[in-house]
Design an enzyme around this catalytic site. Structure first.
Site, PDB file in Angstrom:
ATOM      1  N   ARG A   1      41.619  44.635  37.302  1.00 15.15           N
ATOM      2  CA  ARG A   1      40.816  44.157  38.523  1.00 15.15           C
ATOM      3  C   ARG A   1      42.020  43.956  39.760  1.00 15.15           C
ATOM      4  O   ARG A   1      42.600  43.015  39.308  1.00 15.15           O
ATOM      5  CB  ARG A   1      40.051  43.076  38.525  1.00 15.15           C
TER       6      ARG A   1
ATOM      7  N   ASP B   1      41.725  35.481  28.845  1.00 10.76           N
ATOM      8  CA  ASP B   1      42.521  34.223  28.535  1.00 10.76           C
ATOM      9  C   ASP B   1      42.020  33.348  27.483  1.00 10.76           C
ATOM     10  O   ASP B   1      42.951  33.187  26.652  1.00 10.76           O
ATOM     11  CB  ASP B   1      42.485  33.537  29.906  1.00 10.76           C
TER      12      ASP B   1
ATOM     13  N   THR C   1      40.952  43.357  46.304  1.00 13.20           N
ATOM     14  CA  THR C   1      39.513  43.946  46.227  1.00 13.20           C
ATOM     15  C   THR C   1      38.512  44.154  45.325  1.00 13.20           C
ATOM     16  O   THR C   1      37.450  44.308  45.614  1.00 13.20           O
ATOM     17  CB  THR C   1      40.149  45.513  46.505  1.00 13.20           C
TER      18      THR C   1
ATOM     19  N   ASP D   1      37.653  32.826  32.006  1.00 13.21           N
ATOM     20  CA  ASP D   1      38.227  34.113  31.881  1.00 13.21           C
ATOM     21  C   ASP D   1      38.319  34.350  30.397  1.00 13.21           C
ATOM     22  O   ASP D   1      39.140  33.906  29.725  1.00 13.21           O
ATOM     23  CB  ASP D   1      39.828  33.994  32.318  1.00 13.21           C
TER      24      ASP D   1
HETATM   25  N1  URA Z   1      35.739  38.108  33.866  1.00 11.73           N
HETATM   26  C1  URA Z   1      35.900  36.988  33.102  1.00 11.73           C
HETATM   27  O1  URA Z   1      36.609  37.172  32.230  1.00 11.73           O
HETATM   28  N2  URA Z   1      35.272  36.135  33.577  1.00 11.73           N
HETATM   29  C2  URA Z   1      34.514  36.174  34.479  1.00 11.73           C
HETATM   30  O2  URA Z   1      33.612  35.074  34.719  1.00 11.73           O
HETATM   31  C3  URA Z   1      34.180  37.313  35.326  1.00 11.73           C
HETATM   32  C4  URA Z   1      34.880  38.170  34.999  1.00 11.73           C
END
Ligand code: URA
Length: 215
Positions: free
Chosen positions: A110, A209, A114, A206
């Site tokens: 991502r 992560d 943007t 995330d």
């Molecule tokens: N990607 C993620 O890992 N967590 C989110 O909350 C949104 C996108």
């Protein structure tokens, strides 16, 4: 409370085992090890739901007592497409119950400004037109990556396409249904909203992560 009736292709998997494991995954105290283990277990449970209408073939077998007609699946007709990198966390659990499935990968990141997906990798099995596809990513957040991934997959003309995630939100579902109203979405929860950085609230943080311990 989100009105889910505007998403007719949404399958909310509200089984107590799924909800319990998802709740443990959301907790910020859950370790990388624990998160990964729970994700594996949850993916196995979600696999039951998303493969519920998989084609079956009758087969004549012999039990120790007599002949009978049993039921088999052709696992290699299924392709699990992982959106890198977090989608990888879902593969092991699903492959534990459909070990013959083929695996495709789509590398998308991502753009932090943007929030639009940028592709860096694409590798699918051959003969996609003979196969059913399940695209997997733990989080359907903005929906931009999922929409882009499904567009690429559809261009290979598979027999069918589904999308499996753990968590989504109304914004992600809206984006998905605008572009791919024909694609069934399987999820364990629809959370409240996205924040300004494209993260799901309350969410689980995330996913990449937390799976890989990279935070
Ligand atoms: N990607 C993620 O890992 N967590 C989110 O909350 C949104 C996108």
């Amino acid at each position: 409370m989100t009105d889910l009736s505007r998403f007719p292709n949404l399958h909310l998997v509200d089984h107590p085992l799924v909800q319990h494991k998802l709740t443990l995954m959301r907790r910020k105290e859950t370790s990388t090890n624990g998160f990964r283990r729970l994700l594996g277990e949850l993916s196995t449970l979600m696999a039951y739901e998303v493969t519920r209408d998989m084609p079956t073939q009758p087969i004549e077998i012999e039990t120790p007592l007599e002949t009978m007609s049993g039921t088999t699946i052709d696992g290699k007709k299924l392709v699990l497409v992982s959106i890198l990198r977090a989608g990888t966390g879902i593969l092991d659990g699903m492959l534990s119950v459909v070990p013959g499935a083929r695996v495709g990968h789509i590398g998308l990141y991502r753009d932090p400004q943007t929030l639009q997906p940028v592709e860096y990798y694409f590798k699918m099995p051959q003969d996609m037109q003979e196969r059913d596809v399940i695209v997997v990513d733990p989080m359907l957040a903005t929906g931009n990556s999922a929409v882009a991934a499904i567009e690429k997959v559809k261009a290979m003309h598979p027999k069918s396409v589904k999308f499996l995630c753990l968590l989504t939100c109304p914004e992600g579902l809206d984006t998905m249904y605008k572009s791919h109203p024909d694609v069934p979405v399987f999820t364990a929860a629809v959370d409240r909203q996205l924040n300004d950085h494209g993260y799901i609230l309350p969410g689980l943080g995330d996913a990449g992560d937390r799976i890989f311990g990279t935070q």
